[in-house]
Write a protein that holds these residues in place. Structure first.
Motif, PDB file in Angstrom:
ATOM      1  N   VAL A 186       1.243  -1.027   0.106  1.00 28.92           N
ATOM      2  CA  VAL A 186      -0.073   0.619  -0.351  1.00 28.92           C
ATOM      3  C   VAL A 186       0.741   0.923  -0.424  1.00 28.92           C
ATOM      4  CG1 VAL A 186      -1.971   1.426   1.250  1.00 28.92           C
ATOM      5  CG2 VAL A 186      -2.170  -0.971   0.710  1.00 28.92           C
ATOM      6  N   THR A 187       0.666   1.714  -0.449  1.00 32.91           N
ATOM      7  CA  THR A 187       1.140   3.385  -0.790  1.00 32.91           C
ATOM      8  C   THR A 187       0.322   4.601  -0.770  1.00 32.91           C
ATOM      9  OG1 THR A 187       1.260   3.119  -3.311  1.00 32.91           O
ATOM     10  CG2 THR A 187       2.966   1.992  -1.868  1.00 32.91           C
ATOM     11  N   PHE A 188       1.067   5.625   0.211  1.00 32.19           N
ATOM     12  CA  PHE A 188       0.233   7.014  -0.304  1.00 32.19           C
ATOM     13  C   PHE A 188       0.310   8.033  -1.368  1.00 32.19           C
ATOM     14  CE2 PHE A 188      -0.748   4.857   3.619  1.00 32.19           C
ATOM     15  CZ  PHE A 188      -2.909   4.840   3.783  1.00 32.19           C
ATOM     16  N   GLU A 189      -0.415   8.574  -1.719  1.00 33.03           N
ATOM     17  CA  GLU A 189       0.227   9.914  -2.261  1.00 33.03           C
ATOM     18  C   GLU A 189      -1.037  11.553  -2.291  1.00 33.03           C
ATOM     19  OE1 GLU A 189       0.984  10.805  -6.683  1.00 33.03           O
ATOM     20  OE2 GLU A 189      -0.075   9.366  -6.338  1.00 33.03           O
ATOM     21  N   GLU A 190      -0.091  12.137  -1.927  1.00 34.61           N
ATOM     22  CA  GLU A 190      -0.485  13.526  -1.677  1.00 34.61           C
ATOM     23  C   GLU A 190      -0.699  14.107  -3.642  1.00 34.61           C
ATOM     24  OE1 GLU A 190      -0.993  14.948   1.180  1.00 34.61           O
ATOM     25  OE2 GLU A 190      -0.880  12.868   1.620  1.00 34.61           O
ATOM     26  N   MET A 191      -1.759  14.913  -3.987  1.00 37.61           N
ATOM     27  CA  MET A 191      -1.610  15.500  -4.552  1.00 37.61           C
ATOM     28  C   MET A 191      -2.805  16.821  -4.724  1.00 37.61           C
ATOM     29  SD  MET A 191      -4.130  12.769  -7.280  1.00 37.61           S
ATOM     30  CE  MET A 191      -2.718  11.661  -6.221  1.00 37.61           C
ATOM     31  N   ASN A 192      -2.572  17.738  -5.531  1.00 39.07           N
ATOM     32  CA  ASN A 192      -3.490  19.072  -5.354  1.00 39.07           C
ATOM     33  C   ASN A 192      -4.516  19.589  -6.641  1.00 39.07           C
ATOM     34  OD1 ASN A 192      -2.044  20.253  -7.995  1.00 39.07           O
ATOM     35  ND2 ASN A 192      -0.398  21.715  -5.849  1.00 39.07           N
ATOM     36  N   GLN A 193      -4.265  18.087  -7.494  1.00 38.19           N
ATOM     37  CA  GLN A 193      -5.510  18.235  -8.614  1.00 38.19           C
ATOM     38  C   GLN A 193      -6.072  16.197  -8.264  1.00 38.19           C
ATOM     39  OE1 GLN A 193      -4.283  20.376 -11.912  1.00 38.19           O
ATOM     40  NE2 GLN A 193      -2.447  18.663 -12.101  1.00 38.19           N
ATOM     41  N   ILE A 194      -6.683  16.547  -9.516  1.00 41.05           N
ATOM     42  CA  ILE A 194      -7.011  15.193 -10.306  1.00 41.05           C
ATOM     43  C   ILE A 194      -7.149  15.707 -11.264  1.00 41.05           C
ATOM     44  CG2 ILE A 194      -8.520  13.438 -10.865  1.00 41.05           C
ATOM     45  CD1 ILE A 194      -9.993  13.419  -7.280  1.00 41.05           C
ATOM     46  N   SER A 195      -6.770  14.869 -12.598  1.00 41.40           N
ATOM     47  CA  SER A 195      -5.942  14.907 -13.811  1.00 41.40           C
ATOM     48  C   SER A 195      -6.631  13.929 -14.350  1.00 41.40           C
ATOM     49  CB  SER A 195      -4.533  14.933 -14.715  1.00 41.40           C
ATOM     50  OG  SER A 195      -3.649  16.090 -13.781  1.00 41.40           O
ATOM     51  N   VAL A 196      -8.009  13.856 -14.842  1.00 45.46           N
ATOM     52  CA  VAL A 196      -8.276  12.756 -15.534  1.00 45.46           C
ATOM     53  C   VAL A 196      -8.789  12.769 -17.712  1.00 45.46           C
ATOM     54  CG1 VAL A 196     -10.541  12.580 -13.617  1.00 45.46           C
ATOM     55  CG2 VAL A 196     -10.633  13.906 -15.813  1.00 45.46           C
ATOM     56  N   GLU A 197      -8.366  11.411 -17.339  1.00 44.47           N
ATOM     57  CA  GLU A 197      -8.557  10.719 -18.972  1.00 44.47           C
ATOM     58  C   GLU A 197     -10.046  11.570 -19.871  1.00 44.47           C
ATOM     59  OE1 GLU A 197      -5.774  10.437 -20.861  1.00 44.47           O
ATOM     60  OE2 GLU A 197      -3.849  10.300 -19.323  1.00 44.47           O
TER      61      GLU A 197
END
Length: 363
Positions: free
Chosen positions: A186-197
């Protein structure tokens, strides 16, 4: 023949938040991004001139020691002062060039999403509470996901912590499962947006379909096989990614450009998204995530018209005082009907989970 007349800031009483920004030469990508961020109420609370000094960490060598934050704050206050019809943001552009990224301030056409990433990172580093970050590696088996998440959060806060992250960052959790031995990682990740295809070969799609695809399970096979630590060799695996923690402000980037035959091709399909009610993000939360506020209201849209190298950006903004939808086309600000918000030009969507618009009940 004389040089063209230099456009200067135009004074005049306007309603708060109705101030435009002059184009300084292909800087529409910057103007639209700034309008969206200036209309993010949580950022206003941080970057008013009376408040932002409290958040600056001058000891963080990765930041600008408050320079870009001061310019951002001054421009934000001016836009909301009601004293300018339009402002020439040259001082901000010059500060961005010298302190953040000169390549994005060369008065050529650039990507609004890329500019936002650089700007938010600079504001984050200016306000990062961590002076000497502690790097860390993740190594979770996922057997006790709640405990894993708490450990990750504690480590992450020692690595990076700022009011910018508090506003924009969402946390995802990804779990890999070996098809042979069933061991997991399991890994966690931080992001300030969701980029969707966006789907190919169609003219219309719904945002919830794009999000469902984005957070669907993926099989890793062939060259993408997972190097299973228990089997000690590459194995076919399943990857499941879901949201663990949602932010107050949710930014969704519609990936309209893709590389095809060595050139970037634009997908101009119309995306149907919630404009008048509340978008529910609960279907994309992990089943073991804590109960949290998961409904969001749209307040800004960045639009792109044209190609990657020859295009123009505009923004649609819902003014939080008048509740009126506005179109910003550089220095021009005009009222628009909510019926015109959805188009093939929509590029970046901004949502908040807080009710800043009265008469807009939350689910």
């Amino acid at each position: 023949m004389g040089s063209p007349k230099r456009k200067i800031s135009r004074t005049g009483n306007v309603r708060s938040g109705y101030t435009g920004l002059f184009n300084l030469g292909n800087t529409c990508f910057m103007n639209t991004t700034l309008q969206a961020l200036f209309n993010t109420p949580q950022l206003q609370a941080i970057f008013t001139s009376a408040e932002f000094f409290k958040h600056i960490n001058e000891l963080n060598t990765k930041g600008t020691k408050g320079v870009i934050s001061a310019c951002f704050s001054a421009l934000l206050d001016s836009v909301w002062s009601g004293k300018f019809i339009a402002i020439r943001p040259e001082l901000f552009l010059n500060a961005f060039a010298s302190e953040v990224c000169a390549d994005l301030a060369d008065k050529r056409q650039h990507d609004a999403q890329e500019f936002q990433i650089y700007l938010l990172n600079a504001l984050h580093e200016d306000t990062n509470k961590v002076t000497k970050p502690e790097s860390f590696e993740q190594n979770y088996d996922g057997h006790d996901l709640a405990t894993n998440a708490e450990d990750y959060k504690a480590r992450q806060n020692r690595f990076s912590s700022s009011p910018i992250n508090d506003v924009f960052n969402l946390r995802t959790v990804s779990q890999l499962s070996c098809s042979i031995c069933r061991s997991t990682s399991v890994t966690f990740e931080e992001m300030n947006q969701i980029s969707v295809e966006l789907p190919q070969g169609t003219y219309y799609s719904q945002l919830n379909e794009c999000l469902a695809k984005h957070f669907s399970d993926i099989t890793l096979a062939g060259q993408n096989c997972w190097n299973c630590p228990k089997c000690k060799k590459p194995q076919i695996a399943n990857r499941n990614t879901k949201i663990w923690e949602l932010p107050p402000v949710l930014v969704i980037h519609l990936k309209r450009f893709s590389l095809s035959g060595g050139t970037f091709v634009k997908n101009e399909m119309t995306i149907d998204f919630e404009t008048n009610g509340w978008m529910n993000m609960e279907p994309y939360l992990h089943s073991k995530a804590l109960k949290q506020k998961s409904t969001y209201s749209l307040y800004a849209i960045t639009n792109h018209d044209g190609t990657l190298n020859s295009g123009h950006y505009t923004s649609f903004i819902r003014n939080r005082i008048s509740h009126e939808w506005l179109k910003f086309d550089d220095e021009y600000c005009t009222a628009i009907s909510p019926d015109t918000l959805k188009s093939k030009k929509a590029f970046i969507l901004y949502y908040t989970n807080q009710n800043f618009f009265s008469g807009h009940p939350q689910l």
